[in-house]
Write an enzyme that holds these catalytic residues in place. Structure first.
Site, PDB file in Angstrom:
ATOM      1  N   LEU A 244      21.911  21.379   4.548  1.00  0.00           N
ATOM      2  CA  LEU A 244      22.509  20.887   5.790  1.00  0.00           C
ATOM      3  C   LEU A 244      21.746  19.685   6.306  1.00  0.00           C
ATOM      4  O   LEU A 244      20.563  19.515   6.042  1.00  0.00           O
ATOM      5  CB  LEU A 244      22.600  21.988   6.841  1.00  0.00           C
ATOM      6  CG  LEU A 244      21.351  22.719   7.312  1.00  0.00           C
ATOM      7  CD1 LEU A 244      20.684  21.980   8.467  1.00  0.00           C
ATOM      8  CD2 LEU A 244      21.694  24.130   7.754  1.00  0.00           C
ATOM      9  N   SER A 245      22.470  18.811   7.009  1.00  0.00           N
ATOM     10  CA  SER A 245      21.917  17.589   7.577  1.00  0.00           C
ATOM     11  C   SER A 245      21.368  16.703   6.453  1.00  0.00           C
ATOM     12  O   SER A 245      22.082  16.397   5.512  1.00  0.00           O
ATOM     13  CB  SER A 245      20.862  17.929   8.634  1.00  0.00           C
ATOM     14  OG  SER A 245      20.485  16.790   9.373  1.00  0.00           O
ATOM     15  N   ASN A 246      20.107  16.310   6.500  1.00  0.00           N
ATOM     16  CA  ASN A 246      19.551  15.539   5.393  1.00  0.00           C
ATOM     17  C   ASN A 246      19.615  16.322   4.094  1.00  0.00           C
ATOM     18  O   ASN A 246      19.792  15.742   3.016  1.00  0.00           O
ATOM     19  CB  ASN A 246      18.105  15.140   5.689  1.00  0.00           C
ATOM     20  CG  ASN A 246      18.012  13.957   6.632  1.00  0.00           C
ATOM     21  OD1 ASN A 246      18.996  13.311   6.948  1.00  0.00           O
ATOM     22  ND2 ASN A 246      16.805  13.661   7.100  1.00  0.00           N
ATOM     23  N   GLY A 248      21.994  18.412   3.381  1.00  0.00           N
ATOM     24  CA  GLY A 248      23.380  18.299   2.960  1.00  0.00           C
ATOM     25  C   GLY A 248      23.651  16.992   2.252  1.00  0.00           C
ATOM     26  O   GLY A 248      24.405  16.936   1.269  1.00  0.00           O
ATOM     27  N   LEU A 269      26.649  21.048   4.445  1.00  0.00           N
ATOM     28  CA  LEU A 269      26.895  21.142   5.880  1.00  0.00           C
ATOM     29  C   LEU A 269      26.374  19.884   6.570  1.00  0.00           C
ATOM     30  O   LEU A 269      25.271  19.412   6.273  1.00  0.00           O
ATOM     31  CB  LEU A 269      26.203  22.365   6.482  1.00  0.00           C
ATOM     32  CG  LEU A 269      26.910  23.723   6.363  1.00  0.00           C
ATOM     33  CD1 LEU A 269      27.069  24.141   4.900  1.00  0.00           C
ATOM     34  CD2 LEU A 269      26.145  24.794   7.132  1.00  0.00           C
TER      35      LEU A 269
END
Length: 584
Positions: A244-246, A248, A269
């Site tokens: 998720l985020s970085n 992801g 995500l």
């Protein structure tokens, strides 16, 4: 047994049972949500204590563990998962610094349905940064879970005492042990160096390679864990990438680099992702946000948005000062604060910002995250050292008077377990980039923005580094599911996942995409008063997508050609109920 030839130094093997499991280090859900796990001797915490607190900090930094959030009752859980951990420092060819890799092998590993989850930490977090997603879903399914910190993490190096972080998380002097981050010496310096920002490697450009190396490390360590079942390969072991985020963005980068067909599927995500010519890079819209959002959020339309006003209902003085500064510079023509705020709002709307993202970005702006991100990422992209960051920024321990000082032994000792990867926080301050005006942070923000908009050598260096982070096209038959909150105020969908998905589809790929209503970027923020009632957590949607990928890979369920986005509703003031999520 395969050798992980990209590993240098020792491979640590530890058992985790009887009150010290893989998923929560024995804390369970209640303990994870509670006070920081204690150190018997704060100046010299043990590896076991550091690991427990690192796992706890990673959970609390990502998941909503609050009493109204529904974790453990409506979705998710924290069962006791005994097993083993294999950990090492791995090296990308040509890198100056390593990335940390770790494999968790649960005792209930299913040797008949071989499953390896590979993940990368969110943000700039350390090795356990994705445990609430990849570990919490994968370990109970009998999967092994391979992690990489993707060249980030809290292995901070302190020049004041020439110390860094060893493989077991303890502090060590340079030359005494292999360190997570061992930067070049700087004569007479007392700076604090951050691996993501000061490694000289631009690690973001290699996040996909870090993920693929972590997958290979996982296979190699499974050979060691189960020699009678070896070899473990991508042909007999399903490898699922999620983050998720970085993180992801990292697994999507890995999908575009997976020439060996290691990956069986990807669930990403809220990814920090862009492709060449598609969307906007984080540095671009973050430097824009750091300048314009404080004034735009002063507009009356945001008066009832959490974090957009002081406890007394006023616009934060620093935001009013930003409107005045932009007016004085001729960038806003309005002759009143209200007109200036309205013009700043329209400026961002014209740049692609939507109201939902701006509303939630009030939290990012109030917590001063734009400055932390842009100052740090500029240093990484410019490949600068701790004493030569762009625009005069630097990191140091703040003294009692707020000025740079030397960190205490206890503060240093807790960095690895407690740090989120990019300061300020945990006894490290971000200094510089300020002037003596009524709007002191604008000078640094303008300087950082000039690196994006300028034409000089520094700007060209930064643009080249950002270009190197672009995602590449994955193979056509790889199942990909992207889940993103419609109200993400840090990585707005309009700049990241939406143009990326459009690009994939234009190139003949068929990713599934959920733009989840009422979800934003930080599930952990949902525990804050007045914030969670307006939103939904994103994590249950990621778990659900992983369940569907599992069914496809192991139960021969057809991969869907389309997946309508669930239409949930805000949690409200009461505890989360499953019906609010809108999941089938």
């Amino acid at each position: 047994m395969k050798a992980a030839d990209f590993v240098r130094g020792d491979i640590s093997v530890t058992d985790h049972r009887n009150g010290d499991d893989l998923l929560s280090a024995g804390l369970g859900l209640k303990g994870l949500a509670g006070a920081p796990a204690p150190f018997a001797d704060p100046q010299h915490p043990t590896p076991v204590e550091l690991r427990r607190r690192a796992i706890q900090a990673s959970w609390k930094g990502i998941a909503d563990l609050g009493p109204l959030g529904g974790y453990g009752s409506v979705y998710g859980g924290v069962p006791d998962v005994p097993g083993r951990e294999y950990q090492a420092f791995a090296w990308i060819p040509g890198a100056r610094q390593p990335h940390r890799v770790l494999l968790q092998v649960p005792d209930n590993f299913d040797t008949q349905r071989r499953c390896l989850i590979v993940t990368a930490s969110s943000g700039s977090r350390g090795i356990y940064g994705a445990i609430s997603l990849a570990g919490a879903w994968g370990l109970p399914h009998g999967c092994a879970v391979a992690y990489t910190d993707k060249g980030t993490g809290a292995g901070y190096f302190d020049y004041a005492d020439d110390s860094g972080v060893a493989l077991d998380g303890t502090r060590a002097q340079r030359g005494s042990k292999s360190l997570e981050f061992d930067p070049p010496a700087i004569a007479g310096s007392s700076a604090i160096a951050i691996k993501h920002l000061h490694s000289g490697d631009n690690p973001e450009a290699d996040w996909g390679r870090h993920v693929l190396q972590a997958a290979k490390f996982g296979l190699a360590m499974l050979d060691r864990a189960y020699p009678d079942q070896a070899p473990f390969t991508a042909q007999n072991t399903r490898i699922i990438a999620t983050g998720l985020s970085n993180g992801g963005g990292a697994v999507l980068q890995a999908a575009g680099l997976d020439d060996e067909h290691l990956l069986s599927g990807v669930v990403s995500l809220e990814p920090n992702i862009h492709a060449e010519g598609q969307g906007r890079a984080l540095y671009d819209y973050a430097t824009e946000a750091s300048i314009w959002l404080p004034c735009a959020l002063s507009d009356e339309r945001f008066a009832h948005v959490p974090f957009a006003r002081t406890p007394h209902g006023d616009v934060p003085p620093a935001w009013t000062a930003r409107c005045a500064s932009l007016h004085a510079q001729g960038r806003l023509a309005g002759d009143t604060p209200a007109k200036q705020a309205a013009q700043a709002y329209e400026h961002l709307r014209a740049a692609g910002w939507v109201d939902g993202a701006m509303e939630v970005s009030a939290s990012v702006t109030a917590f001063d995250l734009w400055r932390a991100i842009t100052a740090g990422y500029a240093s990484s992209y410019m490949r600068s050292g701790a004493a030569s960051m762009p625009c005069g920024f630097n990191y140091a321990a703040p003294g009692a008077d707020g000025k740079p000082a030397t960190a205490s032994a206890a503060v240093r000792a807790a960095w690895w377990s407690d740090g989120a990867g990019i300061p300020p926080g945990n006894g490290i301050g971000l200094f510089g980039g300020m002037d003596a005006s009524s709007d002191p942070s604008l000078a640094g923000a303008d300087c950082l923005r000039a690196l994006w908009e300028g034409q000089g050598t520094d700007a060209k260096t930064l643009h080249a580094s950002v270009a190197a982070t672009a995602g590449r096209l994955p193979r056509a038959d790889l199942p990909i599911w992207i889940v993103h909150g419609a109200d993400d105020g840090l990585l707005p969908t309009a700049f990241s996942s939406e143009p990326y998905v459009d690009w994939l589809r234009a190139q003949g790929r068929r990713p599934l995409y959920w733009k989840v209503p009422h979800a934003q970027h930080f599930d952990a923020f949902l525990a804050l008063p007045g914030f969670g009632e307006r939103h939904l957590p994103l994590m249950p949607y990621g778990y659900w997508a992983l369940d569907r990928l599992w069914a496809h890979l192991f139960e021969a369920v057809a991969w869907p050609t389309d997946a309508p986005t669930p239409q949930g509703k805000p949690r409200g003031k009461a505890a989360l109920e499953r019906e609010a999520l809108g999941l089938p």
